[in-house]
Design a protein around this motif. Structure first.
Motif, short mmCIF file in Angstrom:
data_model
loop_
_atom_site.label_atom_id
_atom_site.label_comp_id
_atom_site.label_asym_id
_atom_site.label_seq_id
_atom_site.Cartn_x
_atom_site.Cartn_y
_atom_site.Cartn_z
N TYR A 166 -87.54 19.28 -58.55
CA TYR A 166 -88.85 19.69 -58.06
C TYR A 166 -89.02 19.20 -56.62
O TYR A 166 -89.54 18.11 -56.37
CB TYR A 166 -89.94 19.11 -58.96
N SER A 167 -88.60 20.03 -55.69
CA SER A 167 -88.56 19.60 -54.29
C SER A 167 -89.93 19.62 -53.61
O SER A 167 -90.07 19.12 -52.49
CB SER A 167 -87.59 20.49 -53.50
N ILE A 225 -93.84 6.51 -51.98
CA ILE A 225 -92.76 7.29 -52.57
C ILE A 225 -93.18 8.74 -52.73
O ILE A 225 -92.40 9.67 -52.47
CB ILE A 225 -92.32 6.68 -53.92
N LYS A 226 -94.41 8.99 -53.14
CA LYS A 226 -94.90 10.36 -53.25
C LYS A 226 -94.74 11.10 -51.93
O LYS A 226 -94.31 12.26 -51.89
CB LYS A 226 -96.36 10.38 -53.69
N LYS A 227 -95.05 10.44 -50.84
CA LYS A 227 -95.01 11.08 -49.53
C LYS A 227 -93.60 11.54 -49.15
O LYS A 227 -93.43 12.60 -48.54
CB LYS A 227 -95.54 10.11 -48.48
N ILE A 228 -92.58 10.78 -49.53
CA ILE A 228 -91.22 11.08 -49.07
C ILE A 228 -90.34 11.72 -50.15
O ILE A 228 -89.17 12.01 -49.90
CB ILE A 228 -90.54 9.81 -48.53
N ALA A 229 -90.91 11.98 -51.34
CA ALA A 229 -90.10 12.54 -52.45
C ALA A 229 -90.16 14.06 -52.47
O ALA A 229 -90.54 14.69 -53.46
CB ALA A 229 -90.59 11.97 -53.78
N GLY A 230 -89.78 14.69 -51.35
CA GLY A 230 -89.79 16.14 -51.28
C GLY A 230 -89.02 16.65 -50.08
O GLY A 230 -88.62 15.90 -49.19
N LYS A 231 -88.78 17.97 -50.06
CA LYS A 231 -87.89 18.56 -49.07
C LYS A 231 -88.40 18.44 -47.63
O LYS A 231 -87.60 18.46 -46.68
CB LYS A 231 -87.61 20.02 -49.41
N GLU A 232 -89.72 18.33 -47.46
CA GLU A 232 -90.22 18.19 -46.10
C GLU A 232 -89.74 16.89 -45.47
O GLU A 232 -89.48 16.83 -44.26
CB GLU A 232 -91.76 18.23 -46.10
N TYR A 233 -89.57 15.85 -46.29
CA TYR A 233 -89.06 14.58 -45.78
C TYR A 233 -87.53 14.59 -45.76
O TYR A 233 -86.92 14.00 -44.87
CB TYR A 233 -89.58 13.42 -46.63
N TRP A 234 -86.91 15.25 -46.77
CA TRP A 234 -85.46 15.22 -46.90
C TRP A 234 -84.75 15.83 -45.69
O TRP A 234 -83.63 15.44 -45.35
CB TRP A 234 -85.01 15.96 -48.15
N PRO A 278 -87.46 14.04 -57.46
CA PRO A 278 -88.05 14.32 -58.78
C PRO A 278 -87.21 15.38 -59.52
O PRO A 278 -86.85 16.41 -58.93
CB PRO A 278 -89.44 14.88 -58.46
N ILE A 279 -86.91 15.13 -60.79
CA ILE A 279 -86.09 16.06 -61.55
C ILE A 279 -86.52 16.05 -63.02
O ILE A 279 -86.85 15.00 -63.58
CB ILE A 279 -84.58 15.71 -61.41
N GLU A 280 -86.51 17.22 -63.62
CA GLU A 280 -86.90 17.36 -65.03
C GLU A 280 -85.80 16.79 -65.92
O GLU A 280 -84.61 16.87 -65.61
CB GLU A 280 -87.15 18.84 -65.34
N CYS A 281 -86.20 16.21 -67.04
CA CYS A 281 -85.30 15.39 -67.87
C CYS A 281 -84.04 16.10 -68.35
O CYS A 281 -82.96 15.51 -68.41
CB CYS A 281 -86.07 14.84 -69.08
#
Length: 310
Positions: A59-60, A75-84, A120-123
């Motif tokens: 979940y990017s 962590i919420k702020k950097i856990a996505g493709k905009e930060y990656w 973030p990734i689904e189980c």
């Protein structure tokens, strides 16, 4: 990319599209850890490591919502493709589980730390670090199929003569291929294997046929799946198929280049492999094709075989 790898990728795609299948060509390995268990049981996994089995569950952009509880705002702020930026989580990546939570849609979501990135990734897209990811499993499966096809029996060679024949894939295939190859080893050189494929190898609607001639007499043996999706076989019976042999010998089938064009995406395929002395013929087609292609000699041969075995 060589033709064998193209075949196996197409095969994997095919099994994914056919949703009613009871079995799959490629399945996730069993493992001791249930990453999708109850939240209180998977919470202790925080601080351990896991591998991305397939990146389809990443979940990017999840960090742009409040669908899950986050460990902290940073962590919420950097856990996505905009930060990656240039970083992209890959199949096989191993990361530390730093947080496990449940979404408002009742999914178990993991936050993995891979290098300096939070993912973030689904189980269901995670496995233990010792388990094969989907690419490793595909390669292992292909290696098994390649080894299975070693030898001088063409019935066991996957995709021979550029005909998708599913050799070595499903149990019903391996059962019919083994029987046909044993006949060839005995010196029988007029020998045909026909596969009526409508599923991924487990459906009771599928049938496979071995036809052969021995001491001037024609024979037939049928392989099919029972209602429990397990392959079975009939006793051999006498069967006159000289008309098929004569049609093959009277028409130069191997010289015909044009193949019939399918008009629907999923239907029954008939795959024919035929030893006629030193000749080996392989051809396959969907049984629904364009009307103008019915004039093709190969199509006429398939129609004759199909009608003969119904």
């Amino acid at each position: 990319m060589n033709k064998q790898i193209v075949y196996i990728l197409l095969l994997f795609t095919f099994q994914t599209l056919v949703g009613q299948n009871k079995l799959s060509y490629l399945e996730k390995s069993e493992e001791p850890i249930d990453f999708c268990g109850k939240l209180k049981k998977v919470k202790p996994l925080e601080g351990t490591f896991a591998k991305i089995w397939h990146n389809g569950g990443i979940y990017s952009t999840l960090n742009g919502s409040d669908n899950i509880k986050w460990p902290n705002p940073e962590i919420k702020k950097i856990a996505g493709k905009e930060y990656w930026k240039d970083f992209e989580p890959q199949i096989g990546d191993i990361g530390e589980i730093i947080f496990v939570t449940k979404s408002k849609y009742k999914e178990i979501i993991y936050i993995l730390k891979i290098k300096d990135y939070y993912v973030p990734i689904e189980c269901s897209y995670l496995v233990n670090t010792e388990i094969l990811d989907v690419k490793e499993a595909e390669q292992k499966r292909w290696d098994e199929i390649t080894d299975y096809g070693k030898g001088d029996c063409n019935f066991k060679k996957f995709g021979i003569n550029e005909t998708w024949n599913r050799a070595g894939i499903a149990e019903i295939d391996k059962m019919s291929e083994l029987f046909a190859c044993e006949l060839k080893t005995k010196g029988i050189d007029t020998l045909m294997l026909v596969k009526r494929i409508s599923d991924n190898g487990s459906s009771p609607y599928e049938k496979e046929y071995v036809l052969w001639k021995e001491n001037g007499q024609g024979h037939l043996k049928i392989f099919e799946n029972n209602e429990k999706h397990k392959p079975t076989q009939t006793e051999s019976e006498k069967f006159d198929w000289d008309d098929l042999i004569n049609f093959y010998e009277e028409n130069n089938l191997s010289s015909e280049i044009k193949k019939p064009e399918s008009i629907i995406s999923h239907c029954t395929n008939l795959i024919v492999q035929f030893y006629n002395g030193s000749d080996f013929y392989a051809f396959g087609m969907q049984l629904v094709c364009k009307e103008e292609d019915e004039k093709l000699t190969n199509v006429q041969f398939i129609r004759r075989i199909d009608n003969k075995l119904k």
